[in-house]
Scaffold this active site. Structure first.
Site, PDB file in Angstrom:
ATOM      1  N   TYR A 146      69.448 -48.882 -17.243  1.00 47.55           N
ATOM      2  CA  TYR A 146      69.142 -48.062 -18.601  1.00 47.55           C
ATOM      3  C   TYR A 146      70.105 -48.269 -19.556  1.00 47.55           C
ATOM      4  O   TYR A 146      69.971 -48.778 -20.796  1.00 47.55           O
ATOM      5  CB  TYR A 146      68.572 -46.613 -18.350  1.00 47.55           C
ATOM      6  CG  TYR A 146      68.374 -45.901 -19.302  1.00 47.55           C
ATOM      7  CD1 TYR A 146      67.259 -46.066 -19.945  1.00 47.55           C
ATOM      8  CD2 TYR A 146      69.303 -44.823 -19.988  1.00 47.55           C
ATOM      9  CE1 TYR A 146      67.098 -45.130 -21.251  1.00 47.55           C
ATOM     10  CE2 TYR A 146      69.148 -44.080 -20.972  1.00 47.55           C
ATOM     11  CZ  TYR A 146      68.093 -44.202 -21.574  1.00 47.55           C
ATOM     12  OH  TYR A 146      67.704 -43.322 -22.606  1.00 47.55           O
ATOM     13  N   SER A 170      71.786 -44.549 -26.783  1.00 48.20           N
ATOM     14  CA  SER A 170      72.076 -43.315 -25.616  1.00 48.20           C
ATOM     15  C   SER A 170      73.591 -43.510 -25.377  1.00 48.20           C
ATOM     16  O   SER A 170      74.138 -44.531 -25.598  1.00 48.20           O
ATOM     17  CB  SER A 170      71.236 -43.442 -24.537  1.00 48.20           C
ATOM     18  OG  SER A 170      71.734 -42.583 -23.660  1.00 48.20           O
TER      19      SER A 170
HETATM   20  N1  NAP Z   1      65.853 -37.377 -23.674  1.00 46.03           N
HETATM   21  C1  NAP Z   1      67.271 -37.671 -23.535  1.00 46.03           C
HETATM   22  O1  NAP Z   1      67.914 -36.748 -22.994  1.00 46.03           O
HETATM   23  C2  NAP Z   1      67.433 -39.093 -24.298  1.00 46.03           C
HETATM   24  C3  NAP Z   1      68.887 -39.037 -24.385  1.00 46.03           C
HETATM   25  C4  NAP Z   1      69.532 -40.234 -25.132  1.00 46.03           C
HETATM   26  C5  NAP Z   1      68.464 -41.083 -25.697  1.00 46.03           C
HETATM   27  N2  NAP Z   1      67.122 -40.877 -25.447  1.00 46.03           N
HETATM   28  C6  NAP Z   1      66.179 -41.951 -25.913  1.00 46.03           C
HETATM   29  O2  NAP Z   1      65.297 -41.359 -26.847  1.00 46.03           O
HETATM   30  C7  NAP Z   1      64.103 -41.808 -27.061  1.00 46.03           C
HETATM   31  C8  NAP Z   1      63.138 -40.841 -26.972  1.00 46.03           C
HETATM   32  O3  NAP Z   1      63.036 -40.554 -25.718  1.00 46.03           O
HETATM   33  P1  NAP Z   1      62.267 -39.110 -25.370  1.00 46.03           P
HETATM   34  O4  NAP Z   1      63.263 -38.421 -24.569  1.00 46.03           O
HETATM   35  O5  NAP Z   1      61.752 -38.265 -26.255  1.00 46.03           O
HETATM   36  O6  NAP Z   1      61.463 -39.651 -24.043  1.00 46.03           O
HETATM   37  P2  NAP Z   1      59.986 -39.705 -23.907  1.00 46.03           P
HETATM   38  O7  NAP Z   1      59.419 -38.504 -24.078  1.00 46.03           O
HETATM   39  O8  NAP Z   1      60.048 -40.280 -22.520  1.00 46.03           O
HETATM   40  O9  NAP Z   1      59.550 -40.925 -24.853  1.00 46.03           O
HETATM   41  C9  NAP Z   1      59.496 -42.265 -24.533  1.00 46.03           C
HETATM   42  C10 NAP Z   1      58.568 -42.823 -25.439  1.00 46.03           C
HETATM   43  O10 NAP Z   1      58.624 -44.236 -25.199  1.00 46.03           O
HETATM   44  C11 NAP Z   1      57.270 -44.734 -25.262  1.00 46.03           C
HETATM   45  N3  NAP Z   1      57.263 -46.141 -24.651  1.00 46.03           N
HETATM   46  C12 NAP Z   1      57.515 -46.356 -23.403  1.00 46.03           C
HETATM   47  N4  NAP Z   1      57.250 -47.371 -23.021  1.00 46.03           N
HETATM   48  C13 NAP Z   1      56.565 -48.171 -24.081  1.00 46.03           C
HETATM   49  C14 NAP Z   1      56.100 -49.446 -24.433  1.00 46.03           C
HETATM   50  N5  NAP Z   1      56.082 -50.400 -23.506  1.00 46.03           N
HETATM   51  N6  NAP Z   1      55.670 -49.725 -25.573  1.00 46.03           N
HETATM   52  C15 NAP Z   1      55.539 -48.714 -26.621  1.00 46.03           C
HETATM   53  N7  NAP Z   1      56.091 -47.475 -26.483  1.00 46.03           N
HETATM   54  C16 NAP Z   1      56.552 -47.061 -25.022  1.00 46.03           C
HETATM   55  C17 NAP Z   1      56.641 -43.783 -24.882  1.00 46.03           C
HETATM   56  O11 NAP Z   1      55.275 -43.678 -25.403  1.00 46.03           O
HETATM   57  P3  NAP Z   1      53.728 -43.910 -24.893  1.00 46.03           P
HETATM   58  O12 NAP Z   1      54.018 -43.746 -23.158  1.00 46.03           O
HETATM   59  O13 NAP Z   1      52.763 -42.989 -25.381  1.00 46.03           O
HETATM   60  O14 NAP Z   1      53.271 -45.343 -24.959  1.00 46.03           O
HETATM   61  C18 NAP Z   1      57.252 -42.476 -25.317  1.00 46.03           C
HETATM   62  O15 NAP Z   1      56.795 -41.982 -26.467  1.00 46.03           O
HETATM   63  C19 NAP Z   1      63.997 -42.954 -25.973  1.00 46.03           C
HETATM   64  O16 NAP Z   1      64.463 -44.302 -26.392  1.00 46.03           O
HETATM   65  C20 NAP Z   1      65.108 -42.586 -24.972  1.00 46.03           C
HETATM   66  O17 NAP Z   1      65.647 -43.503 -24.273  1.00 46.03           O
HETATM   67  C21 NAP Z   1      66.921 -39.624 -24.704  1.00 46.03           C
END
Ligand code: NAP
Ligand code: FAD
Lengths: 452, 246
Positions: free
Chosen positions: B152, B139
């Site tokens: 984070y 990120s």
């Molecule tokens: N959205 C943004 O603006 C943004 C910006 C920068 C980086 N990111 C990164 O992009 C990635 C995807 O994020 P998103 O925004 O799509 O978020 P999200 O919808 O909150 O997805 C997070 C995912 O992580 C999984 N997860 C959490 N804890 C887990 C565990 N203990 N074991 C296995 N899976 C786990 C969840 O799966 P389950 O709950 O189904 O298990 C969920 O699918 C993340 O790494 C996030 O940090 C996001």
């Protein structure tokens, strides 16, 4: 679930309501309204306030758009309610299937198509969208999930088809599709010199086809009142295609979309430009009197090529008035409506006339045998509202009704008169949602959910 | 078919879009996560739309002891991996993490140590096979520590450093490692949060990730302008930065 407070409107951009948006990413999140209530929203392509909820919750289904089954032998498909027709078409057309019923834009969700029981250019042959629905899931007011079909939970099924989201949130949907040999339509246009001839063309066998619609030149007056181009089409068979398309008849090169980038100034669509456009359109389109081959996207979704075209009307927005009038006296009723429009001095940009066939089973469904007229008018405040009120009187006097998916301003009283099966619907609503948790700006305006 | 891509954290919106981008390029998929019902839905959808094989399986990023068996199970089902994408992550609440060690640990494990544990296993296999690609979603928050989300941010920053080292190690073996640094993306993680701007769609991000893999890129800021935003932010002198409310 996080909530986003936002000012929201329908496709006509009038009215605007402040809503608390919820946007589940997972299927069970569709039950997210059961505690506090609210209304579901798909693509927001209804024109008025059907998918708005002033000061309340609006649940967006857009992230729940997954297909879960596709039987390419039988032509049945199951998908989440947030799937758009456009996405569905991308998957099923190359494999030889087509929706039984499609409205005039592909940017609608399956949930929206059910909730409004939408109709297409083939309603007079194939009925409304409900005809293609084999089954759906309904998240009711307690968060319980019911499977509804014409045989199981048939009351909930019928009350939801055309029920404008007020019976619950639709989850998975199973549809029957139509087999097609090609992705192309064999189309033909016929200029109709006046309203009477347009109505004739829309029903006689010589001019009619599976799909038909008339575009009305709303600037014509006097004897030419209702001058139209009647446009018809059939799914083209492979042999009808030019050689170049025959090898791969189910593949279309879909056009990229252009966008209206900003709100256009309000004066852009004025009586002068509208008149010029309509005259030109009549001349160009009326000329295509011999059959021609056209891609399904151009035939069904001509406006989708221009993204955000609602911005052409500028910030003030616009309203679409769509009504259906019964077959008997249709000509007289429509003439009165067009006369009232002409007399008002309002310039309507777009007028469309379609034939409708048998009514659907849904108690609040729009369709009835007759003709449906749709008029797009720039929103001009009180004067516009008065004109539409005048339209309501004409429609009511002849036993017709206004389409809720397009409506932004009907009165509760007129609604009750136009939808005589409301009490039957209410009885089902009360079993599914006794506390009246599912409500919208539209339902409160029209008193839908209240005892009569 | 081009082989299978393992998507870890497949139910996230970014992961879903990335999986679709790979499927549209002809890769098979193995979708892994904790919510099996959702994974089954995603799998059916991707298989119907793209006509590629899609398998699913359960894993928990924090269940380190089970990771070796899990990776074995994946390879057994889908063959040696063409690629792996770490998409799971957890934003958590910084204000809670300050007082609550469980929250802090969850943030660290779900963004960093869990990823390290799984990627160690994948990296060894790929190194041996002499082929494959690894994508880690870090990120922009990992580029500089800020009071509002430094737990984070530190986990994501550590993950980015890990990926950098891994890239260095695996380059001779012909295994590519892509570090993805998204800005704000419109997902369940960010929906309704205050202070969002220049928000990208998951679909755009997924497409960009698959493209960057095809082109053998090392680090991907997505959308691209975040590279410059972060360049500026990382160049603000610390004595000024520490006084900012960020
Ligand atoms: N959205 C943004 O603006 C943004 C910006 C920068 C980086 N990111 C990164 O992009 C990635 C995807 O994020 P998103 O925004 O799509 O978020 P999200 O919808 O909150 O997805 C997070 C995912 O992580 C999984 N997860 C959490 N804890 C887990 C565990 N203990 N074991 C296995 N899976 C786990 C969840 O799966 P389950 O709950 O189904 O298990 C969920 O699918 C993340 O790494 C996030 O940090 C996001
Ligand atoms: C250019 C254009 C052309 C059109 N042509 C036609 C046409 O030819 N024929 C026709 O019939 N209509 C037509 N329409 C109207 C459109 O088809 C309907 O308004 C349709 O309901 C829009 O679907 P949506 O997903 O955008 O729904 P929204 O506008 O988001 O919602 C419409 C209604 O559906 C409900 N709803 C949506 N999703 C769910 C769900 N998952 N569960 C429960 N309720 C739900 C909402 O609560 C609301 O009451 C047209 C609209 C446009 C913009």
């Amino acid at each position: 679930m996080n909530r986003l407070t936002e000012n929201l409107s329908g496709w006509g951009r009038y009215p605007v309501a402040q809503c608390g948006l919820l946007r589940p990413e997972r299927h069970k999140g569709l039950g997210g309204l059961s505690a506090e209530g609210g209304i579901a929203r798909g693509q927001g392509r209804s024109y008025g306030d059907a998918a708005l909820n002033q000061d309340g919750a609006v649940l967006l289904t857009e992230r729940l758009n997954r297909l879960s089954a596709f039987d390419s032998e039988r032509g049945t498909v199951t998908a989440e309610s947030g799937l758009t027709l456009r996405e569905l078409l991308d998957v099923v057309v190359p494999r030889g299937w087509f929706p039984l019923v499609t409205p005039g834009t592909g940017y609608v969700s399956l949930g929206g198509c059910i909730a409004a029981d939408v109709h297409g250019k083939n309603h007079h042959h194939d009925g409304a969208f409900s005809r293609s629905v084999l089954e759906f899931e309904l998240f009711d007011a307690d968060g319980a999930v019911r499977t509804c079909s014409p045989d199981v939970q048939s009351e909930a099924f019928n009350a939801t088809m055309g029920g404008m989201g007020l019976t619950g949130v639709i989850g998975d949907v199973t549809l029957q599709l139509r087999p097609v040999e090609t992705a192309w339509i064999q189309a033909q246009h016929a200029p109709a010199r006046d309203l009477e001839q347009a109505l004739t063309f829309l029903q006689d066998n010589e001019h009619d086809a599976r799909y038909s619609v008339a575009w009305i030149d709303l600037q014509s007056r006097g004897r030419a009142l209702g001058r139209s181009v009647v446009m018809t089409g059939e799914h083209a068979v492979r042999d009808a295609l030019p050689a170049a398309h025959r090898a791969d008849p189910l593949q279309l090169k879909l056009r990229g979309e252009r966008n209206v980038p900003l709100d256009m100034p309000g004066w852009l669509l004025n009586p002068l430009t509208i008149r010029a456009f309509n005259a030109l359109y009549y001349r160009l389109e009326g000329r295509k009197t011999s059959p021609f081959i056209v891609g399904y996207d151009k035939f069904f979704y001509p406006l989708d090529a221009l993204g955000h075209w609602n911005r052409l009307y500028g910030k003030r927005g616009f309203v679409q008035y769509q009504c259906v009038v019964p077959l008997e006296q249709a000509h007289e009723t429509l003439r009165q409506l067009l006369d009232a429009l002409a007399a008002s001095g309002h310039a309507a940009f777009l007028g469309v006339l379609k034939r409708l066939g048998a009514a659907s089973a849904g108690q609040l469904a729009f369709s009835m045998p007759g003709y449906t007229l749709a008029l797009d008018l720039p929103f001009g405040g009180a004067a516009t509202l008065e004109l539409l009120q005048r339209f309501d009187e004409i429609v009511l006097a002849h036993g017709g009704r206004v389409y809720l998916a397009k409506d932004a301003r009907l009165s509760a009283e007129s609604f009750r008169q136009m939808y005589p099966r409301y009490d039957e619907w209410l009885a089902v609503k009360q079993t599914l949602d006794p506390q009246g948790r599912f409500s919208s700006s539209l339902s409160r305006r029209l008193g839908i959910g209240e005892p009569s | 078919m081009k082989g299978t891509v393992l998507i870890l954290g497949a139910s996230s919106a970014i992961a879903r879009a990335t999986a679709a981008a790979f499927a549209s390029r002809g890769y098979g998929l193995y979708l892994a996560g904790r919510d099996e019902e959702e994974l089954a839905r995603d799998a059916a959808d991707l298989a119907i739309r793209h006509q590629v094989p899609v398998a699913t399986g359960r894993f928990d990023a924090e269940a380190f002891a089970q990771h070796p068996a899990f990776i074995e199970q994946v390879v057994e089902a889908s063959g040696e991996l063409a690629g792996v994408v770490v998409a799971f992550g957890y934003l958590g609440e910084q204000s809670r993490a300050v007082h609550d060690w469980d929250e802090t640990l969850a943030i660290i494990q779900r963004n960093y140590t869990g990823a390290v544990s799984l990627l160690n296993l994948c990296a060894n296999r790929m190194e041996q096979a002499g082929t494959g690609f690894i994508v880690g979603i870090a990120s922009v928050a990992g580029d500089r520590g800020r009071q509002s989300n430094y737990t984070y941010g530190s986990a994501k920053g550590a993950f980015a450093l890990y990926l950098q080292g891994l890239r260095n190690r695996l380059a001779p073996a012909g295994v590519r490692v892509l570090t993805v640094k998204p800005g704000f993306v419109d997902t369940g993680m960010t929906f309704g949060l205050p202070g969002m701007f220049l928000v990208a769609s998951p679909r755009y991000v997924g497409e960009r990730i698959a493209r960057a893999v095809e082109r053998g890129r090392d680090v991907l800021y997505v959308p691209w302008f975040w590279r410059y935003i972060m360049l500026i932010i990382t160049h603000i002198p610390e004595r000024i930065f520490k006084r900012l409310k960020l």
